[in-house]
Design a protein around this motif. Structure first.
Motif, PDB file in Angstrom:
ATOM      1  N   ASN A 188       1.275   5.532  -0.169  1.00  0.00           N
ATOM      2  CA  ASN A 188       0.628   6.816   0.021  1.00  0.00           C
ATOM      3  C   ASN A 188       1.586   7.728   0.752  1.00  0.00           C
ATOM      4  N   SER A 196      -3.892   6.063   8.879  1.00  0.00           N
ATOM      5  CA  SER A 196      -4.745   4.928   8.540  1.00  0.00           C
ATOM      6  C   SER A 196      -4.475   3.738   9.456  1.00  0.00           C
ATOM      7  N   VAL A 204      -3.407   3.809  12.514  1.00  0.00           N
ATOM      8  CA  VAL A 204      -4.014   4.092  13.809  1.00  0.00           C
ATOM      9  C   VAL A 204      -5.527   3.902  13.746  1.00  0.00           C
ATOM     10  N   GLU A 205      -6.116   4.166  12.565  1.00  0.00           N
ATOM     11  CA  GLU A 205      -7.563   3.992  12.407  1.00  0.00           C
ATOM     12  C   GLU A 205      -7.941   2.560  12.049  1.00  0.00           C
ATOM     13  N   GLY A 206      -6.943   1.676  11.909  1.00  0.00           N
ATOM     14  CA  GLY A 206      -7.300   0.276  11.716  1.00  0.00           C
ATOM     15  C   GLY A 206      -6.754  -0.406  10.485  1.00  0.00           C
ATOM     16  N   LEU A 207      -5.958   0.278   9.662  1.00  0.00           N
ATOM     17  CA  LEU A 207      -5.347  -0.403   8.515  1.00  0.00           C
ATOM     18  C   LEU A 207      -4.404  -1.492   9.037  1.00  0.00           C
ATOM     19  N   GLN A 208      -4.585  -2.725   8.543  1.00  0.00           N
ATOM     20  CA  GLN A 208      -3.851  -3.867   9.100  1.00  0.00           C
ATOM     21  C   GLN A 208      -2.491  -4.045   8.439  1.00  0.00           C
ATOM     22  N   SER A 238       0.863  -1.166   0.000  1.00  0.00           N
ATOM     23  CA  SER A 238       0.000   0.000   0.000  1.00  0.00           C
ATOM     24  C   SER A 238       0.908   1.227   0.000  1.00  0.00           C
ATOM     25  N   ARG A 270      -0.319  10.026   6.013  1.00  0.00           N
ATOM     26  CA  ARG A 270      -1.634   9.445   5.792  1.00  0.00           C
ATOM     27  C   ARG A 270      -1.630   7.948   6.132  1.00  0.00           C
ATOM     28  N   GLN A 271      -0.543   7.270   5.788  1.00  0.00           N
ATOM     29  CA  GLN A 271      -0.438   5.846   6.104  1.00  0.00           C
ATOM     30  C   GLN A 271      -0.481   5.632   7.612  1.00  0.00           C
TER      31      GLN A 271
END
Lengths: 283, 333
Positions: B65, B73, B75-79, B63, B69-70
């Motif tokens: 970016n 993400s 921290v917001e749950g991107l595994q 992934s 931003r990564q």
């Protein structure tokens, strides 16, 4: 029949203006619509059909197409059910807050998709409202299929309702009331009376909803996480390929999207011919 | 009701693979924007080596970016099991949130940075505007292109390099350095959010006289667009750009992917890994590999954020925080 003198033919200057305006419209149509669409296909096929096919069937692009179709398959039926229920409630019943409901349904049209995406993160993200609950149950919504489906449903939710409500308002509930007095059950009324009357408008809504579900970029971009071959939908894949220096691949993927758009357009044209006839049924 | 929600969500989740106790079959590397081609080469090489060593098949998902931003993400749950970023600040952000070990810098060699690079210049064929050094970027007739320092780690390096150059030129006069970067920023026609978008602006949209981005990206562009005759210009001084890596413990522990994640990052330090890195114009520490590729790496004088700006934490506070120097000079965004 002769023309009344008052509706005279335009004078020389009027004719010139008309020609200018028509010319301008043609130029704008070509410049803003025809050329860009043509360029997409020209670029996609720039190196022949073989490379085009290779680009479209490239693993990650295929997966993107698969994901996009899957999202549409989930989101569209849900929105059809929601749209039918909402339109049914709004047009066949009287209740307080009806106007508000109608406005609320249109909200996704006026909210920027990116705001929708961020809002969903604020609710379903790890730090969001439901974050702790989702974490505790090991449920992944954001940056996975569920999140993409959710935002797509949000963005496309007004399409079906919007097509149904005006038509059903015009049709009124006379026929349903007659059916009810003749002893039909609610379900019978819906299948035998309401649905046949609205089928073309419904179909039209489905077509628009599907087109948008497939093409949505902004909201999906926020919640996708951009994992290659996993959470990239087709529009995201187009952007990714373009920035990968893979212009051919990007245009090939874009041409697939454009084909879908053109098919939508054709379907629209067909349905629009049918629409006025069913529109008169209620009267 | 709670059960119903859980059930519905579980249904929707059918696409997410179950990890539980099994050995993972895939891990996700969340990386910076212009590292796309690099990891497309690294990943299969590692997967092959891992298969030979353990018999397990592993797929590395990518992934890309802007790294801020990564981090957000994740921290917001991107595994993401591992991060390979282009700036320490964003890994530090993950450490502060408890996703990455507090001592992440000591987990891998060279401050957890397997390679390095620096902002270099890419000019059009024949260098028509005769851009040689940072000073030229302040000329009224030169339009420079680099991404937005607010969103791009790449551009923050560029900003700091220009500032460091001006400090040297003016014997440490902060006011003059501020004026200099203000002029430079004023000469940028477009601020894209990420490094690759800036590349597209310069190369495809033909905007600007000089693109400033990592040396590796500069050379990648020259290779990709050989017919356009772009030329590289190495400024008299630039700033050391480090590319920190870390295992995202919170994700890796849950997905049972610690072992393979660590091995993946170790691979970047191995001779095979360093060779791929150097082939893609990243400067490496392995002496044998550095020797092999020395012809493609001209000499350059690099200063460190630690030496000129007192470390990233201080630089962030002074320059990049809300109301910092960047905000004061960055007026035309």
């Amino acid at each position: 029949m002769t023309m009344p003198a008052a509706v005279s033919r335009p004078g020389p200057s009027g004719r010139l203006a008309a020609r200018l305006l028509i010319g301008l419209a043609v130029v704008l149509t070509i410049g803003f619509i025809v050329v860009p669409v043509a360029v997409i296909f020209a670029q996609a096929f720039a190196r022949g059909f073989g490379p085009y096919l290779a680009s479209v069937t490239e693993r990650d692009t295929l997966r993107a197409i698969g994901l996009t179709v899957l999202v549409a398959i989930i989101a569209v039926p849900v929105n059809v059910l929601f749209g039918l229920a909402a339109a049914w409630a709004i047009t066949k019943f009287e209740f307080p807050g009806k106007k508000f409901l109608l406005t609320a349904i249109e909200l996704p049209f006026s909210i920027s998709p990116i705001v929708a995406g961020v809002a969903y993160i604020l609710v379903y993200g790890s730090n969001g409202l439901l974050g702790p609950f989702l974490e505790a149950n090991d449920l992944r919504i954001m940056f996975a299929l569920p999140g993409i489906v959710l935002v797509t449903m949000f963005v496309t939710s007004p399409f079906v309702v919007r097509e149904l409500v005006p038509l059903m308002q015009v049709q009124g509930s006379d026929q349903e009331e007659v059916a009810a007095t003749l002893g039909a059950s609610g379900l019978q009324i819906f299948w035998r009376v309401t649905l046949p009357n609205i089928r073309w408008a419904l179909f039209y809504g489905v077509v628009l909803c599907t087109a948008r579900a497939i093409g949505e970029f902004g909201a999906v971009s926020v919640v996708s996480g951009h994992v290659r071959g996993e959470t990239n939908t087709l529009p995201l894949q187009v952007e990714l390929l373009y920035h990968d220096y893979n212009a051919a691949g990007a245009f090939a993927a874009a041409s697939t999207l454009t084909l879908i758009a053109l098919a939508t357009l054709a379907l629209r044209a067909v349905i629009e011919q049918r629409l006025p006839r069913t529109g008169r049924v209620g009267h | 009701m709670k059960k119903l929600i859980a059930f519905g969500a579980a249904l929707l989740l059918s696409a997410a693979p179950a990890f539980a106790q099994d050995k993972p079959t895939e891990i996700l590397n969340a990386s910076y924007d212009v590292a796309r081609e690099l990891f497309q080469q690294i990943n299969p090489a590692f997967a092959e080596q891992w298969k030979a060593k353990t018999g397990q098949t592993i797929e590395i998902k990518q992934s890309h970016n802007g790294t801020s931003r990564q981090a957000r993400s994740i921290v917001e749950g991107l595994q993401a099991d591992v991060v390979t970023f282009n700036q320490a600040t964003d890994v530090q952000f993950l450490a502060e949130k408890g996703f990455v070990a507090a001592d992440w810098k000591s987990k891998f060699a060279n401050g957890a940075s397997p390679f390095y690079s620096f902002p270099a210049f890419l000019v059009r064929k024949g260098n028509p505007k005769n851009v040689k050094d940072w000073a030229d970027l302040a000329r009224a007739d030169v339009k420079a292109v680099f991404p937005n320092p607010k969103t791009s780690g790449n551009a923050r390096y560029t900003y700091l390099a220009a500032y460091a150059f001006a400090l040297e030129q003016n014997k440490g006069d902060e006011a003059k350095a501020k004026d200099f970067v203000k002029t430079v920023l004023g000469n940028v026609p477009v601020f894209d959010t990420g490094g690759r978008a800036a590349t597209t602006t310069f190369v495809e949209r033909n905007i600007g006289d000089v693109l400033i981005t990592f040396e590796s990206e500069v050379n990648g562009i020259r290779r990709e667009y050989g017919d356009k005759g772009f030329e590289i210009v190495i400024p008299s001084v630039s700033i050391l750009g480090e590319f920190p890596v870390a295992v995202v413990d919170r994700v890796a522990n849950r997905r049972n992917s610690q072992e393979v994640s660590r091995a993946y990052l170790d691979f970047l330090y191995s001779e095979a890994g360093q060779d791929i890195l150097a082939r893609n114009y990243n400067r490496v520490h392995n002496p044998a590999v550095a020797e092999k590729y020395k012809a493609q790496f001209p000499a350059v004088r690099l200063v460190k954020v630690e030496d000129v700006f007192g470390g990233w934490e201080k630089a962030t506070k002074t320059h990049f925080a809300e109301g910092g120097i960047l905000d004061q000079v960055f007026v035309n965004r």
